[in-house]
Design a protein around this motif. Sequence first.
Motif, PDB file in Angstrom:
ATOM      1  N   ASN A 176     -37.260 -64.283 -12.894  1.00 10.36           N
ATOM      2  CA  ASN A 176     -37.931 -63.045 -12.493  1.00 10.36           C
ATOM      3  C   ASN A 176     -37.008 -62.272 -11.543  1.00 10.36           C
ATOM      4  OD1 ASN A 176     -38.209 -64.144  -9.892  1.00 10.36           O
ATOM      5  ND2 ASN A 176     -40.203 -65.025 -10.378  1.00 10.36           N
ATOM      6  N   SER A 216     -37.287 -61.213 -16.310  1.00  4.78           N
ATOM      7  CA  SER A 216     -38.657 -61.115 -16.824  1.00  4.78           C
ATOM      8  C   SER A 216     -39.506 -60.271 -15.891  1.00  4.78           C
ATOM      9  CB  SER A 216     -39.268 -62.517 -16.940  1.00  4.78           C
ATOM     10  OG  SER A 216     -38.693 -63.213 -18.016  1.00  4.78           O
ATOM     11  N   CYS A 245     -49.024 -64.336 -17.277  1.00  6.04           N
ATOM     12  CA  CYS A 245     -48.707 -64.795 -15.913  1.00  6.04           C
ATOM     13  C   CYS A 245     -49.811 -65.656 -15.321  1.00  6.04           C
ATOM     14  CB  CYS A 245     -48.477 -63.594 -14.990  1.00  6.04           C
ATOM     15  SG  CYS A 245     -47.125 -62.568 -15.516  1.00  6.04           S
ATOM     16  N   ARG A 246     -50.939 -65.770 -16.015  1.00  4.08           N
ATOM     17  CA  ARG A 246     -52.040 -66.585 -15.512  1.00  4.08           C
ATOM     18  C   ARG A 246     -52.030 -67.987 -16.116  1.00  4.08           C
ATOM     19  NH1 ARG A 246     -56.487 -63.744 -13.475  1.00  4.08           N
ATOM     20  NH2 ARG A 246     -57.109 -65.768 -12.671  1.00  4.08           N
ATOM     21  N   GLY A 274     -43.212 -68.926 -18.786  1.00  4.80           N
ATOM     22  CA  GLY A 274     -41.830 -68.522 -18.612  1.00  4.80           C
ATOM     23  C   GLY A 274     -40.873 -69.627 -19.010  1.00  4.80           C
ATOM     24  N   SER A 302     -51.973 -69.859  -5.928  1.00  2.00           N
ATOM     25  CA  SER A 302     -50.615 -69.885  -6.443  1.00  2.00           C
ATOM     26  C   SER A 302     -50.067 -71.305  -6.333  1.00  2.00           C
ATOM     27  CB  SER A 302     -49.758 -68.910  -5.622  1.00  2.00           C
ATOM     28  OG  SER A 302     -48.446 -68.894  -6.106  1.00  2.00           O
TER      29      SER A 302
END
Lengths: 262, 262, 262
Positions: A120, A164, A187-188, A193, C40
Amino acid sequence: MEDLGRHLARMRETAPLVHNITNFVAMNVMANVLLAAGASPAMVHAREEAAEFAGLAQALTVNIGTADPQWGAAMEEAAAVMTKGGKPWVFDPVGVAATRFRQDLSARLIALEPTVIRGNASEILTLAELAGSARGVDTGDSVEAAMEAARRLAQSAGGVVAVSGPIDYITDGKRAYRVANGHPLMCRVTGMGCSLNGVIAAFCVDQPALEATAAALASYGLAGEEAARRATGPGSFQPAFLDALAAQTPEALDAGARVSPA
Amino acid sequence: MEDLGRHLARMRETAPLVHNITNFVAMNVMANVLLAAGASPAMVHAREEAAEFAGLAQALTVNIGTADPQWGAAMEEAAAVMTKGGKPWVFDPVGVAATRFRQDLSARLIALEPTVIRGNASEILTLAELAGSARGVDTGDSVEAAMEAARRLAQSAGGVVAVSGPIDYITDGKRAYRVANGHPLMCRVTGMGCSLNGVIAAFCVDQPALEATAAALASYGLAGEEAARRATGPGSFQPAFLDALAAQTPEALDAGARVSPA
Amino acid sequence: MEDLGRHLARMRETAPLVHNITNFVAMNVMANVLLAAGASPAMVHAREEAAEFAGLAQALTVNIGTADPQWGAAMEEAAAVMTKGGKPWVFDPVGVAATRFRQDLSARLIALEPTVIRGNASEILTLAELAGSARGVDTGDSVEAAMEAARRLAQSAGGVVAVSGPIDYITDGKRAYRVANGHPLMCRVTGMGCSLNGVIAAFCVDQPALEATAAALASYGLAGEEAARRATGPGSFQPAFLDALAAQTPEALDAGARVSPA
């Protein structure tokens, strides 16, 4: 960019054996993603066999998410086999900013000339600094800063760098593409990735790395869009994503891809 | 073969504690498969506790997919506990042809007399060679060659050998069965073979190994057929498979099993 | 207990970085559970970076399910960072009765003063004995005995103790709550208990541990009830559970929670 579907078709014909030294969290989903995409995954990390196995594989991915010194040594040995043999390998510097151990290991891996580095924006910025190629770059995590860092990192590391994000940015230091496919639900779900690294590696087998990476990102993001249409949350997204990846045709990829020169 | 449903019912009554030293990729799906089938899974690999834990378990599975020397030692110690205690254990020589490390470890594990060895045709052929029992066998991966290798391996290793494939072949070196249940989608999901090891081990507790293995393979393959009817790809196949395994009745197994003497 | 929904809302606003040293079986599902809940997650276990990473995290969970001596040392070092920094950490003594290695490691971890200890009745009973706080307690695994053990363990260890079961029991040694949310299918899916540790840790960030733990258990159990309504077995339960956790509103939690003083 044209002929994305052809890249997908070729990858499936090759059905490459992709050797992965990846983190524990992503191993299962990554293997399933590679099987759904049409490649053949293997997870092999022990130092006693990693380099030997790399000799059999057509591509390699390395991800430092849950590495330790033994795994780090196996990563270096396997990566060296790929670089020496002219075979593609993908490096993912997960959370490289978090600890000194990750920074040291990442610096050693970059020196082994990965075919593609994918991360990222903040990971690419950190990596560019480590590689000494981010001097003068504004290290705020803005997309602009990350693109500049990606270009310099690609030039210094000698490979392709993929950033990304909502819109992905891919460059070999000279040319660049943007890929606008994808969906926020990706992303959840953990390991999305990391699993993408495997798909990039599979596409890179016997195909030019910059275009192959763009095709892999478009294919992956498009499957995410398909899955999001059928999902009611991050849980139902996962099986829908694998189904969409397995069902994707080259024609659907050509029709749905949003790849443009940058 | 009759009474397959009775084997399933007995396994569920016992609800055996199955100790697994398996690869990282399959651990989660294997635990879920064992829970769905009606057994009680535990993943314990540290050398400091593997043998002690084996003493508590009713069955063991060993899978070399992501082993290293420490894990290998734990495998040997746990397997020795089972053999000494007369408790069943299943050995899966994943990718044994790939590296010298796997071949050496597999040879040591075979010497500990696994109750059941399960692999695909090429793994069984490699293993038969390692065991010195494949001399004169055509080492092409044809089904015929693998069946002959399985018979000789069963005789030399002193247990049951199961060859997974479109039609499974199971032998104790004298008698043999074919199991025709299953679905191609099972090969598109990672960990399906590894998880089957656990189901075989659970069925083998207090039941004759050859028949128990045939019943386990039929039960597993039948659940795969059920799941494939409901799935739209390899992603939706996974939850459907666990649901089908949990819902399978002994009567449904008797009605749907395709097991024949070979 | 009031204001459960407010605890959920605050946790999501904070979106805390939760550092987990957990077992291999649960890593993937735990990461997905934390993402669905709104936190997270990060899985970091290597001794070379665990303590450093703990310094960045807002909460930590430690689970001994697949530990070895190296992991045990990393657990101790990371836990010490949290306790010293006044940050919450959750300890799960999985299968502590099974081996001496687990008992020794658990005793060392309890001495580091976990914010919350969570286990099933038999694990809490074993732990209370290890801590020398279960003398005179009837060590049959009855709910009553476990409640008494939990109170004494909470007093001696200086934190909150949560006993998972059909009705959960949570105490800080003085006050206590019962949480009646949940569904039997949650026991048919691996990693559900381990993943709950992460949710508890996330709720405990900047919120009082006893109430935060009760809120986390109610939120988790309520999502399980929702998922069970949509599932047809343990396989379809998993994606439905993640969807339900992600979709849960503070209002729905307040309306559906079954928490009472004990």
